[in-house]
Design a protein around this motif. Structure first.
Motif, PDB file in Angstrom:
ATOM      1  N   LEU A 159       0.850  -1.187   0.000  1.00  0.00           N
ATOM      2  CA  LEU A 159       0.000   0.000   0.000  1.00  0.00           C
ATOM      3  C   LEU A 159       0.889   1.241   0.000  1.00  0.00           C
ATOM      4  O   LEU A 159       1.818   1.328   0.803  1.00  0.00           O
ATOM      5  CB  LEU A 159      -0.892  -0.007   1.251  1.00  0.00           C
ATOM      6  N   PRO A 160       0.644   2.195  -0.887  1.00  0.00           N
ATOM      7  CA  PRO A 160       1.455   3.415  -0.883  1.00  0.00           C
ATOM      8  C   PRO A 160       1.415   4.110   0.475  1.00  0.00           C
ATOM      9  O   PRO A 160       0.347   4.205   1.095  1.00  0.00           O
ATOM     10  CB  PRO A 160       0.787   4.285  -1.958  1.00  0.00           C
ATOM     11  N   THR A 161       2.565   4.571   0.929  1.00  0.00           N
ATOM     12  CA  THR A 161       2.643   5.215   2.239  1.00  0.00           C
ATOM     13  C   THR A 161       1.703   6.411   2.334  1.00  0.00           C
ATOM     14  O   THR A 161       1.060   6.629   3.367  1.00  0.00           O
ATOM     15  CB  THR A 161       4.092   5.673   2.524  1.00  0.00           C
ATOM     16  N   GLU A 162       1.619   7.191   1.249  1.00  0.00           N
ATOM     17  CA  GLU A 162       0.748   8.369   1.271  1.00  0.00           C
ATOM     18  C   GLU A 162      -0.707   7.977   1.497  1.00  0.00           C
ATOM     19  O   GLU A 162      -1.437   8.642   2.237  1.00  0.00           O
ATOM     20  CB  GLU A 162       0.868   9.145  -0.055  1.00  0.00           C
ATOM     21  N   THR A 163      -1.123   6.869   0.878  1.00  0.00           N
ATOM     22  CA  THR A 163      -2.504   6.417   1.022  1.00  0.00           C
ATOM     23  C   THR A 163      -2.788   5.977   2.448  1.00  0.00           C
ATOM     24  O   THR A 163      -3.806   6.352   3.040  1.00  0.00           O
ATOM     25  CB  THR A 163      -2.789   5.247   0.056  1.00  0.00           C
ATOM     26  N   SER A 164      -1.894   5.161   3.008  1.00  0.00           N
ATOM     27  CA  SER A 164      -2.097   4.660   4.359  1.00  0.00           C
ATOM     28  C   SER A 164      -2.069   5.796   5.385  1.00  0.00           C
ATOM     29  O   SER A 164      -2.851   5.820   6.337  1.00  0.00           O
ATOM     30  CB  SER A 164      -1.039   3.611   4.702  1.00  0.00           C
ATOM     31  N   THR A 165      -1.147   6.747   5.183  1.00  0.00           N
ATOM     32  CA  THR A 165      -1.076   7.890   6.089  1.00  0.00           C
ATOM     33  C   THR A 165      -2.337   8.730   5.991  1.00  0.00           C
ATOM     34  O   THR A 165      -2.865   9.201   7.007  1.00  0.00           O
ATOM     35  CB  THR A 165       0.154   8.764   5.767  1.00  0.00           C
ATOM     36  N   LEU A 166      -2.833   8.920   4.786  1.00  0.00           N
ATOM     37  CA  LEU A 166      -4.060   9.682   4.571  1.00  0.00           C
ATOM     38  C   LEU A 166      -5.226   9.045   5.316  1.00  0.00           C
ATOM     39  O   LEU A 166      -5.999   9.733   6.005  1.00  0.00           O
ATOM     40  CB  LEU A 166      -4.371   9.752   3.069  1.00  0.00           C
ATOM     41  N   ILE A 167      -5.350   7.717   5.222  1.00  0.00           N
ATOM     42  CA  ILE A 167      -6.436   7.010   5.907  1.00  0.00           C
ATOM     43  C   ILE A 167      -6.318   7.182   7.422  1.00  0.00           C
ATOM     44  O   ILE A 167      -7.298   7.505   8.102  1.00  0.00           O
ATOM     45  CB  ILE A 167      -6.414   5.515   5.533  1.00  0.00           C
ATOM     46  N   ALA A 168      -5.097   6.978   7.948  1.00  0.00           N
ATOM     47  CA  ALA A 168      -4.888   7.078   9.391  1.00  0.00           C
ATOM     48  C   ALA A 168      -5.196   8.483   9.906  1.00  0.00           C
ATOM     49  O   ALA A 168      -5.856   8.651  10.945  1.00  0.00           O
ATOM     50  CB  ALA A 168      -3.452   6.700   9.740  1.00  0.00           C
ATOM     51  N   LEU A 169      -4.748   9.504   9.187  1.00  0.00           N
ATOM     52  CA  LEU A 169      -4.966  10.881   9.624  1.00  0.00           C
ATOM     53  C   LEU A 169      -6.444  11.262   9.570  1.00  0.00           C
ATOM     54  O   LEU A 169      -6.944  11.965  10.463  1.00  0.00           O
ATOM     55  CB  LEU A 169      -4.143  11.843   8.762  1.00  0.00           C
TER      56      LEU A 169
END
Length: 249
Positions: free
Chosen positions: A99-109
């Protein structure tokens, strides 16, 4: 010093100011040091290089606050969260490969922002107060740490959801961050992220962060306790929003 840290004089001064300010918040709230430094300093040092530096800052702050934190904390909750964190970290790291880091970070935030807003609206989730709920929260925090480096914010959100005195909430966060640091160090070593340069930078800026922590602890007094939870939830919302803005730029 500039050659040793591979930074310009201006960058060193800017980082010192950031670490001092983040230390003040850590001293008062019990968390958010890494999130604030990451949000402010990622343009000076790349995020992947900043992560091991943050380990030294967090460990220094944890050692400084460990005595009071251990005394005030709900240690059962802190230990369960740490156990869950160690389970979740490998899951999160494995997700980074798919999973792209940007995508996972976006979901978490986005999740943190939404849940913090709901808590400010005084929404309660009774299931979180149970031991299984605590362990699951720790696992989620570990996953979030592995994919988006926001595990501490997830734990802070969980601790703030409990109907406990401000001193106990703050102490629980301090103990969690202290114990979780040992596991994160092993992960940093295993993935070859902890370098000599990162260690040098971490040791150089740790005293500045500790000075900030010392100042921040002075603000944590009984007269400010009624404002502790709203301040921390607002801080989480601010950090999550800042992270989303960084992702959008």
């Amino acid at each position: 010093m500039t050659e040793l840290l591979d930074l310009t004089t201006f960058q060193i001064a800017t980082l010192a100011l950031i670490c001092f300010a983040a230390g003040i918040v850590r001293g008062f709230a019990g968390f958010a040091l890494s999130a604030l430094v990451m949000a402010s300093a990622a343009t000076i040092i790349s995020p992947i290089s900043l992560i091991p530096v943050l380990w030294f800052l967090e460990m220094a702050a944890s050692l400084q606050m460990a005595g009071g934190g251990w005394r005030d904390a709900n240690r059962t909750i802190a230990i369960l969260l740490v156990v869950g964190n160690f389970i979740g970290w490998p899951i999160g790291l494995s997700l980074t490969t798919s999973l792209p880091t940007e995508t996972s970070t976006l979901i978490a935030l986005c999740i943190i922002l939404a849940l913090a807003a709901l808590q400010l609206a005084r929404l309660r989730i009774p299931g979180l107060a149970t031991r299984p709920g605590t362990l699951i929260s720790g696992i989620v925090a570990g996953i979030a740490a592995g994919v988006g480096h926001v595990g501490g914010m997830v734990v802070a959100l969980y601790v703030l959801s409990q109907n406990q005195p401000a001193k106990m909430m703050r102490g629980t966060l301090v103990v969690y961050l202290f114990l979780a640091s040992f596991g994160s160090f092993l992960f940093l070593m295993y993935f070859d992220v902890m370098t000599w340069l990162a260690a040098t930078r971490g040791l150089a800026f740790a005293p500045v962060a500790m000075l900030g922590v010392f100042v921040g602890t002075k603000f944590f007094s009984p007269k400010w306790e009624p404002y502790y939870r709203p301040f921390c939830l607002s801080l989480l919302m601010f950090l999550a929003s800042l992270g989303l803005i960084r992702l959008a730029l």
